[in-house]
Design a protein around this motif. Sequence first.
Motif, PDB file in Angstrom:
ATOM      1  N   SER A   1      40.639  -6.479  37.932  1.00 21.92           N
ATOM      2  CA  SER A   1      39.451  -5.688  37.605  1.00 21.92           C
ATOM      3  C   SER A   1      39.677  -4.180  37.710  1.00 21.92           C
ATOM      4  O   SER A   1      39.245  -3.411  36.841  1.00 21.92           O
ATOM      5  CB  SER A   1      38.279  -6.115  38.494  1.00 21.92           C
ATOM      6  OG  SER A   1      38.586  -5.932  39.868  1.00 21.92           O
ATOM      7  N   LYS A   2      40.354  -3.730  38.752  1.00 17.87           N
ATOM      8  CA  LYS A   2      40.615  -2.294  38.891  1.00 17.87           C
ATOM      9  C   LYS A   2      41.515  -1.792  37.772  1.00 17.87           C
ATOM     10  O   LYS A   2      41.291  -0.714  37.201  1.00 17.87           O
ATOM     11  CB  LYS A   2      41.257  -2.008  40.255  1.00 17.87           C
ATOM     12  CG  LYS A   2      41.527  -0.525  40.500  1.00 17.87           C
ATOM     13  CD  LYS A   2      42.109  -0.298  41.887  1.00 17.87           C
ATOM     14  CE  LYS A   2      42.386   1.194  42.121  1.00 17.87           C
ATOM     15  NZ  LYS A   2      42.961   1.428  43.480  1.00 17.87           N
ATOM     16  N   SER A   3      42.522  -2.578  37.434  1.00 18.46           N
ATOM     17  CA  SER A   3      43.438  -2.199  36.354  1.00 18.46           C
ATOM     18  C   SER A   3      42.730  -2.179  35.007  1.00 18.46           C
ATOM     19  O   SER A   3      43.036  -1.334  34.150  1.00 18.46           O
ATOM     20  CB  SER A   3      44.622  -3.184  36.294  1.00 18.46           C
ATOM     21  OG  SER A   3      45.359  -3.147  37.495  1.00 18.46           O
ATOM     22  N   ILE A   4      41.773  -3.089  34.808  1.00 23.24           N
ATOM     23  CA  ILE A   4      41.019  -3.108  33.560  1.00 23.24           C
ATOM     24  C   ILE A   4      40.160  -1.849  33.435  1.00 23.24           C
ATOM     25  O   ILE A   4      40.002  -1.292  32.347  1.00 23.24           O
ATOM     26  CB  ILE A   4      40.132  -4.373  33.477  1.00 23.24           C
ATOM     27  CG1 ILE A   4      41.000  -5.627  33.385  1.00 23.24           C
ATOM     28  CG2 ILE A   4      39.192  -4.295  32.281  1.00 23.24           C
ATOM     29  CD1 ILE A   4      41.794  -5.743  32.118  1.00 23.24           C
ATOM     30  N   THR A   5      39.610  -1.385  34.550  1.00 23.00           N
ATOM     31  CA  THR A   5      38.831  -0.145  34.526  1.00 23.00           C
ATOM     32  C   THR A   5      39.690   1.014  34.034  1.00 23.00           C
ATOM     33  O   THR A   5      39.269   1.818  33.196  1.00 23.00           O
ATOM     34  CB  THR A   5      38.279   0.177  35.927  1.00 23.00           C
ATOM     35  OG1 THR A   5      37.460  -0.900  36.381  1.00 23.00           O
ATOM     36  CG2 THR A   5      37.451   1.463  35.903  1.00 23.00           C
ATOM     37  N   ILE A   6      40.903   1.082  34.541  1.00 26.72           N
ATOM     38  CA  ILE A   6      41.826   2.143  34.116  1.00 26.72           C
ATOM     39  C   ILE A   6      42.225   1.948  32.654  1.00 26.72           C
ATOM     40  O   ILE A   6      42.233   2.897  31.865  1.00 26.72           O
ATOM     41  CB  ILE A   6      43.074   2.166  35.016  1.00 26.72           C
ATOM     42  CG1 ILE A   6      42.677   2.470  36.468  1.00 26.72           C
ATOM     43  CG2 ILE A   6      44.086   3.173  34.511  1.00 26.72           C
ATOM     44  CD1 ILE A   6      43.819   2.322  37.461  1.00 26.72           C
ATOM     45  N   LEU A   7      42.513   0.710  32.284  1.00 24.25           N
ATOM     46  CA  LEU A   7      42.933   0.411  30.922  1.00 24.25           C
ATOM     47  C   LEU A   7      41.829   0.707  29.916  1.00 24.25           C
ATOM     48  O   LEU A   7      42.103   1.085  28.770  1.00 24.25           O
ATOM     49  CB  LEU A   7      43.353  -1.059  30.820  1.00 24.25           C
ATOM     50  CG  LEU A   7      44.107  -1.501  29.562  1.00 24.25           C
ATOM     51  CD1 LEU A   7      45.406  -0.706  29.418  1.00 24.25           C
ATOM     52  CD2 LEU A   7      44.406  -2.989  29.619  1.00 24.25           C
ATOM     53  N   SER A   8      40.572   0.542  30.333  1.00 27.30           N
ATOM     54  CA  SER A   8      39.447   0.794  29.428  1.00 27.30           C
ATOM     55  C   SER A   8      39.314   2.275  29.078  1.00 27.30           C
ATOM     56  O   SER A   8      38.588   2.636  28.159  1.00 27.30           O
ATOM     57  CB  SER A   8      38.134   0.302  30.063  1.00 27.30           C
ATOM     58  OG  SER A   8      37.775   1.079  31.191  1.00 27.30           O
ATOM     59  N   MET A   9      40.022   3.129  29.815  1.00 27.11           N
ATOM     60  CA  MET A   9      40.028   4.567  29.500  1.00 27.11           C
ATOM     61  C   MET A   9      41.035   4.903  28.408  1.00 27.11           C
ATOM     62  O   MET A   9      41.085   6.036  27.935  1.00 27.11           O
ATOM     63  CB  MET A   9      40.361   5.373  30.763  1.00 27.11           C
ATOM     64  CG  MET A   9      39.376   5.188  31.896  1.00 27.11           C
ATOM     65  SD  MET A   9      39.902   6.086  33.389  1.00 27.11           S
ATOM     66  CE  MET A   9      38.690   5.507  34.575  1.00 27.11           C
TER      67      MET A   9
ATOM     68  N   THR B   1      50.815  -1.343  31.455  1.00 22.13           N
ATOM     69  CA  THR B   1      49.755  -1.854  30.590  1.00 22.13           C
ATOM     70  C   THR B   1      50.111  -3.206  29.962  1.00 22.13           C
ATOM     71  O   THR B   1      49.235  -4.044  29.753  1.00 22.13           O
ATOM     72  CB  THR B   1      49.432  -0.849  29.479  1.00 22.13           C
ATOM     73  OG1 THR B   1      50.623  -0.564  28.737  1.00 22.13           O
ATOM     74  CG2 THR B   1      48.905   0.451  30.073  1.00 22.13           C
ATOM     75  N   GLY B   2      51.381  -3.415  29.653  1.00 22.72           N
ATOM     76  CA  GLY B   2      51.786  -4.677  29.042  1.00 22.72           C
ATOM     77  C   GLY B   2      51.494  -5.859  29.943  1.00 22.72           C
ATOM     78  O   GLY B   2      50.974  -6.890  29.493  1.00 22.72           O
ATOM     79  N   TRP B   3      51.823  -5.715  31.232  1.00 18.54           N
ATOM     80  CA  TRP B   3      51.569  -6.792  32.186  1.00 18.54           C
ATOM     81  C   TRP B   3      50.073  -7.026  32.390  1.00 18.54           C
ATOM     82  O   TRP B   3      49.610  -8.166  32.481  1.00 18.54           O
ATOM     83  CB  TRP B   3      52.223  -6.475  33.528  1.00 18.54           C
ATOM     84  CG  TRP B   3      53.663  -6.867  33.584  1.00 18.54           C
ATOM     85  CD1 TRP B   3      54.755  -6.048  33.529  1.00 18.54           C
ATOM     86  CD2 TRP B   3      54.179  -8.205  33.686  1.00 18.54           C
ATOM     87  NE1 TRP B   3      55.919  -6.771  33.591  1.00 18.54           N
ATOM     88  CE2 TRP B   3      55.603  -8.102  33.692  1.00 18.54           C
ATOM     89  CE3 TRP B   3      53.601  -9.455  33.768  1.00 18.54           C
ATOM     90  CZ2 TRP B   3      56.430  -9.218  33.778  1.00 18.54           C
ATOM     91  CZ3 TRP B   3      54.414 -10.578  33.855  1.00 18.54           C
ATOM     92  CH2 TRP B   3      55.812 -10.450  33.856  1.00 18.54           C
TER      93      TRP B   3
END
Length: 335
Positions: A213-221, A233-235
């Motif tokens: 979830s935390k990584s998705i928040t960053i990725l959503s940026m 990001t690939g992982w």
Amino acid sequence: MQKRRLNPVVLFAAAPLFIAVTILASVMYGAKSIDVSTITAAIFHFDTDSIDHQIIVSSRLPRVIGALLIGAFLAVSGALMQGMTRNYLASPSIMGVSDGSVVVITLCMVFMPNTSSLGLIFYSLAGSALGAGLVFFIAWLLPGGMSPVRLAILGTIIGTFLGGVSQAVATYYQVSQTISFWYNARLHQMDPGMIKLIIPFAIVGLALALILSKSITILSMGDDVATSLGQRTGWVKALSILSVVILTGISVALAGKIAFVGLLVPHIARFLFGVDYRWIIPCSALLGGFFLAWCDILSRFINSPFETPIGVVTALFGVPFFLYLIKTKGGGKHA
């Protein structure tokens, strides 16, 4: 940056009461209404000779539990897909993931009719992976294929193609009646044994979603921002797709294809609780369960005493919202 409008703790604190009320309402109302005292007796003093007790334990309780679980799984899948791709139109039903499960289950029913329930779950998971893989691979090949509207159109095309394959195979081998379950999502035929079998898969899928979830928040940026912050990001995308495949696959195995839950609910969670996926994902799970369970309850009253297919009820909410998103968001990505 969108500000959080409500404290998610309020939702979590109220969740046990909401779940209890939802289960009670779902068990009470249907073609035959059942009073609270009968429900209590069925749970604590089950009588095998009582038809009402049999209806409660073998049909209505599994039905509402299944609806709560499936709604949660699909909503979490939608939240992951929307955050991972920054695509506000992403959801398992639109991106071909659900249709992939159905086509593999169809082939399984035709060529391996004696497959066990556990085997059916694994084939459904393989189908989810097939559907997701096809859509994202073709989108990657096409110029601008990853844009929200184009990805949604591509997912719809692939999903329609897979659905056509399923229908053609089912018709040719004369198993259309059996396969119709996975197209028309009959929650009233919920198998209690199947619910028990999917629990380990559900734990893995949900745990993976919460961990990411935390990584998705960053990725959503955006990928550039995520990479600059040292994220692999690939992982993150690969593990997110794995979680989506698991949660969607077990949902289809349980009750067939159900549309729009994964599209609508994450937007509600984002609107109410902000853009942090550490809150969006668990809140989507709760809201998704409530949404599908109450859609199921509503389906019993629209054309009483007959039941309206659950897909029709979710579409009553989902289709207008889908059109609203296209009109207001255009072709851009969400923040």
